[in-house]
Write an enzyme that holds these catalytic residues in place. Structure first.
Site, PDB file in Angstrom:
ATOM      1  N   HIS A 305       0.288  -1.295  -0.124  1.00 27.38           N
ATOM      2  CA  HIS A 305       0.345  -0.222   0.082  1.00 27.38           C
ATOM      3  C   HIS A 305       0.735   1.531  -0.111  1.00 27.38           C
ATOM      4  CE1 HIS A 305      -2.967   3.001   0.403  1.00 27.38           C
ATOM      5  NE2 HIS A 305      -3.892   2.289   0.936  1.00 27.38           N
ATOM      6  N   ASP A 363      -7.810  -5.664  -0.147  1.00 27.97           N
ATOM      7  CA  ASP A 363      -8.472  -6.100  -1.244  1.00 27.97           C
ATOM      8  C   ASP A 363      -7.809  -8.030  -0.903  1.00 27.97           C
ATOM      9  OD1 ASP A 363      -9.581  -4.472  -2.675  1.00 27.97           O
ATOM     10  OD2 ASP A 363      -7.099  -3.792  -3.285  1.00 27.97           O
TER      11      ASP A 363
HETATM   12  N1  ACO Z   1       4.173  -7.451  -4.663  1.00 28.17           N
HETATM   13  C1  ACO Z   1       5.413  -7.076  -4.876  1.00 28.17           C
HETATM   14  N2  ACO Z   1       5.994  -6.785  -4.563  1.00 28.17           N
HETATM   15  C2  ACO Z   1       5.165  -5.410  -4.291  1.00 28.17           C
HETATM   16  C3  ACO Z   1       4.184  -5.671  -4.343  1.00 28.17           C
HETATM   17  C4  ACO Z   1       3.498  -6.233  -4.162  1.00 28.17           C
HETATM   18  N3  ACO Z   1       1.924  -6.387  -4.103  1.00 28.17           N
HETATM   19  N4  ACO Z   1       3.695  -3.730  -3.351  1.00 28.17           N
HETATM   20  C5  ACO Z   1       4.751  -3.004  -3.961  1.00 28.17           C
HETATM   21  N5  ACO Z   1       5.792  -3.926  -4.058  1.00 28.17           N
HETATM   22  C6  ACO Z   1       7.388  -3.645  -4.261  1.00 28.17           C
HETATM   23  C7  ACO Z   1       7.934  -2.798  -5.550  1.00 28.17           C
HETATM   24  O1  ACO Z   1       8.578  -4.003  -6.261  1.00 28.17           O
HETATM   25  C8  ACO Z   1       9.213  -1.981  -5.022  1.00 28.17           C
HETATM   26  O2  ACO Z   1      10.241  -2.603  -4.958  1.00 28.17           O
HETATM   27  P1  ACO Z   1      11.134  -2.327  -5.452  1.00 28.17           P
HETATM   28  O3  ACO Z   1      11.250  -1.241  -4.473  1.00 28.17           O
HETATM   29  O4  ACO Z   1      12.238  -3.350  -4.814  1.00 28.17           O
HETATM   30  O5  ACO Z   1      11.861  -1.488  -7.139  1.00 28.17           O
HETATM   31  C9  ACO Z   1       8.244  -1.292  -3.214  1.00 28.17           C
HETATM   32  O6  ACO Z   1       7.990  -2.732  -3.596  1.00 28.17           O
HETATM   33  C10 ACO Z   1       7.986  -0.097  -3.363  1.00 28.17           C
HETATM   34  O7  ACO Z   1       7.059  -0.497  -4.338  1.00 28.17           O
HETATM   35  P2  ACO Z   1       5.595   0.819  -5.118  1.00 28.17           P
HETATM   36  O8  ACO Z   1       5.034  -0.205  -6.646  1.00 28.17           O
HETATM   37  O9  ACO Z   1       7.049   1.350  -5.379  1.00 28.17           O
HETATM   38  O10 ACO Z   1       4.178   1.196  -4.377  1.00 28.17           O
HETATM   39  P3  ACO Z   1       3.737   2.530  -4.561  1.00 28.17           P
HETATM   40  O11 ACO Z   1       3.692   2.307  -3.014  1.00 28.17           O
HETATM   41  O12 ACO Z   1       3.920   2.483  -5.482  1.00 28.17           O
HETATM   42  O13 ACO Z   1       2.225   0.951  -4.307  1.00 28.17           O
HETATM   43  C11 ACO Z   1       0.407  -0.392  -4.648  1.00 28.17           C
HETATM   44  C12 ACO Z   1       1.246   0.501  -4.068  1.00 28.17           C
HETATM   45  C13 ACO Z   1       0.023  -0.119  -5.705  1.00 28.17           C
HETATM   46  C14 ACO Z   1      -0.833  -1.191  -3.970  1.00 28.17           C
HETATM   47  C15 ACO Z   1       1.144  -1.766  -4.837  1.00 28.17           C
HETATM   48  O14 ACO Z   1       1.900  -2.620  -3.808  1.00 28.17           O
HETATM   49  C16 ACO Z   1       0.764  -2.796  -5.727  1.00 28.17           C
HETATM   50  O15 ACO Z   1       1.058  -2.735  -6.814  1.00 28.17           O
HETATM   51  N6  ACO Z   1       0.109  -3.808  -4.924  1.00 28.17           N
HETATM   52  C17 ACO Z   1      -0.532  -4.680  -5.609  1.00 28.17           C
HETATM   53  C18 ACO Z   1      -2.225  -4.292  -6.007  1.00 28.17           C
HETATM   54  C19 ACO Z   1      -2.801  -3.790  -5.035  1.00 28.17           C
HETATM   55  O16 ACO Z   1      -3.172  -4.787  -4.758  1.00 28.17           O
HETATM   56  N7  ACO Z   1      -3.615  -3.191  -5.065  1.00 28.17           N
HETATM   57  C20 ACO Z   1      -4.614  -2.394  -4.427  1.00 28.17           C
HETATM   58  C21 ACO Z   1      -4.190  -1.359  -3.061  1.00 28.17           C
HETATM   59  S1  ACO Z   1      -5.379  -0.730  -2.591  1.00 28.17           S
HETATM   60  C22 ACO Z   1      -6.625   0.021  -2.897  1.00 28.17           C
HETATM   61  O17 ACO Z   1      -5.941   0.707  -4.044  1.00 28.17           O
HETATM   62  C23 ACO Z   1      -7.617  -0.116  -2.144  1.00 28.17           C
END
Ligand code: ACO
Length: 427
Positions: A305, A363
């Site tokens: 998140h 989720d």
């Molecule tokens: N699985 C694997 N790796 C992840 C995940 C994940 N679900 N989420 C983040 N990471 C990793 C990224 O690869 C990144 O790693 P790095 O620094 O080595 O490159 C690091 O964690 C930071 O991730 P970001 O993408 O920069 O984090 P951001 O805050 O932009 O993204 C998000 C947040 C979009 C929710 C992300 O965690 C994600 O894609 N999760 C999966 C989709 C999801 O469950 N969405 C629902 C969100 S809640 C909502 O909308 C109600």
């Protein structure tokens, strides 16, 4: 008291940036005069460090897993409140009295039918039409059916517009589902509660009424409550941005629905079920899945998140609720919840997820509840949209009354410098 300031020195020039402090101690640098005084802008892709507004609606402390609507902890609302009461709290700013709640329920009942002309819209969509596209299109079309509510001036007009959206959104959503099955529309029943009425419109058939159990109604209400607002996320910011141009409430909400649609936002709950079903069907093991995630071939859906870096309090509430619902429905052996827990435990003890502070988000368990309620996966984002409606409306209203300027970020241009136009025969 003297206002605190930060000092910025750039190109030999020193300027003062006022510090703003929120009611829960969050501090922000006010850079609104930065460009005027230095010619510089800030660069913050994804707006992770940008406060786009001041807001009194929802407080999130991602480090400590705290979520409060208008000051009330989400855990207390989940335990004691109903979705409609929570919606009123978010939109009107206070917990309603019995009289206010009864009057609003009355308004919702009087608004639950759709204009018969509007039903023709449903005929225009193909049977496999995406429920999110139908929902956003029909909500947008309200602007044509209610021209008197395009420029909301009075509290009465606002209340009426709110009742129309909150009430009709469940009718539209259920009708979109029925349309996709080629089943007749079930008209709303004014004697039912909000959640019971929705389940009735989804699952009753002529001469066979669907009577949801108390456990089913409670589980649905809980899913809607925990989704009701989450401050400046992608869809809420979209609603505020569209509203900042003084676009009407219906158009702004329709834009929010579109923003919610993506897999990284409201589409994640469906992606979680897809992931769990793939594992359940033997196409992959939990270990294989996590290895693929760590090789960055896919993401662990329902994890991570932008704001929560310890745990998502909504995930805790829904995990408990999912267990309770499965127990009440005699489905405790459901393989998906077992896989979800196995995935959660494996991820939480793996360095990849620990280092990145990745925890289950709302989720991760909401899909299991929705699926147990019989709601098909393509309707999951729609369920999120029904729940998020009060938040969007509250933010649109706050934005429209804030006197804030139209939202208009800047950019750092990286394209070609000035060049001459080349006639086509010379290219
Ligand atoms: N699985 C694997 N790796 C992840 C995940 C994940 N679900 N989420 C983040 N990471 C990793 C990224 O690869 C990144 O790693 P790095 O620094 O080595 O490159 C690091 O964690 C930071 O991730 P970001 O993408 O920069 O984090 P951001 O805050 O932009 O993204 C998000 C947040 C979009 C929710 C992300 O965690 C994600 O894609 N999760 C999966 C989709 C999801 O469950 N969405 C629902 C969100 S809640 C909502 O909308 C109600």
């Amino acid at each position: 008291m003297e206002q605190k300031k930060a000092i910025l020195t750039i190109d030999g020039k020193t300027i003062e940036l006022p510090l703003i402090e929120g009611s829960e101690g969050e501090r922000a640098l006010d850079i609104s005069k930065l460009r005027q005084e230095t010619g510089l802008i800030t660069f913050d892709p994804g707006y992770a460090n940008t406060g786009s507004c001041k807001s009194e609606i929802t407080f999130v402390d991602g480090e400590n897993g705290i979520l409060r609507y208008r000051g009330y902890p989400i855990e207390e609302l989940a335990e004691h409140s109903s979705f409609i009461e929570t919606a009123m709290l978010l939109i009107f700013g206070h917990l309603p009295s019995q009289t206010e709640r009864a009057a609003f329920r009355e308004m919702l009942s009087s608004q639950e039918l759709l204009h018969e002309d509007l039903l023709h819209h449903f005929e225009g969509f193909p049977p496999y039409g995406q429920p999110m596209s139908i929902l956003s299109a029909v909500i947008n079309s309200f602007a044509s059916y209610h021209p008197d509510l395009l420029d909301i001036q009075t509290e009465e007009e606002f209340r009426l517009a709110v009742a129309k959206i909150i009430s009709k959104v469940r009718t539209i959503s259920a009708f979109a589902y029925r349309k996709s099955l080629g089943r007749p529309f079930m008209y709303p029943d004014p004697n039912r509660s909000y959640c019971s009425n929705f389940l009735h419109m989804m699952f009753s058939v002529p001469y066979k009424e669907f009577e949801p159990t108390r456990a089913q109604i409670k589980a649905l209400s809980l899913v809607l409550i925990v989704h009701a607002d989450h401050e400046q996320n992608c869809s809420c910011s979209t609603v505020r941005m569209v509203g900042s141009s003084q676009a009407n409430l219906f158009a702004s909400i329709a834009a929010g629905i579109c923003a919610l649609w993506g897999r990284l936002h409201g589409g994640a709950n469906a992606a979680v079920i897809e992931m769990l079903e793939n594992i359940s069907a033997g196409r992959m093991t939990v270990k294989d899945y996590l290895e693929k995630v760590k090789r960055r071939e896919m993401r662990l859906m329902g994890f991570g998140h932008r704001v929560y870096k310890s745990f998502d309090p909504r995930a805790k509430i829904l995990k408990k609720a999912a267990h309770k619902l499965l127990h009440d429905q005699d489905m405790t052996g459901d393989p998906l919840i077992e896989i979800a827990q196995e995935l959660e435990a494996a991820a939480l003890s793996d360095d990849f997820f620990i280092e990145r502070k990745l925890y289950p988000n709302v989720d991760f368990y909401s899909g299991i509840i929705l699926r147990t309620l019989g709601i098909p996966v393509n309707m999951f984002p729609v369920m999120f949209a029904i729940g998020r409606m009060p938040g969007w409306i509250a933010h649109w209203y706050e934005e429209s009354r804030s006197g804030q300027k139209i939202h208009r970020p800047r950019q750092v241009y990286m394209g070609p410098p000035k060049r001459r136009y080349v006639p086509i025969e010379e290219r």
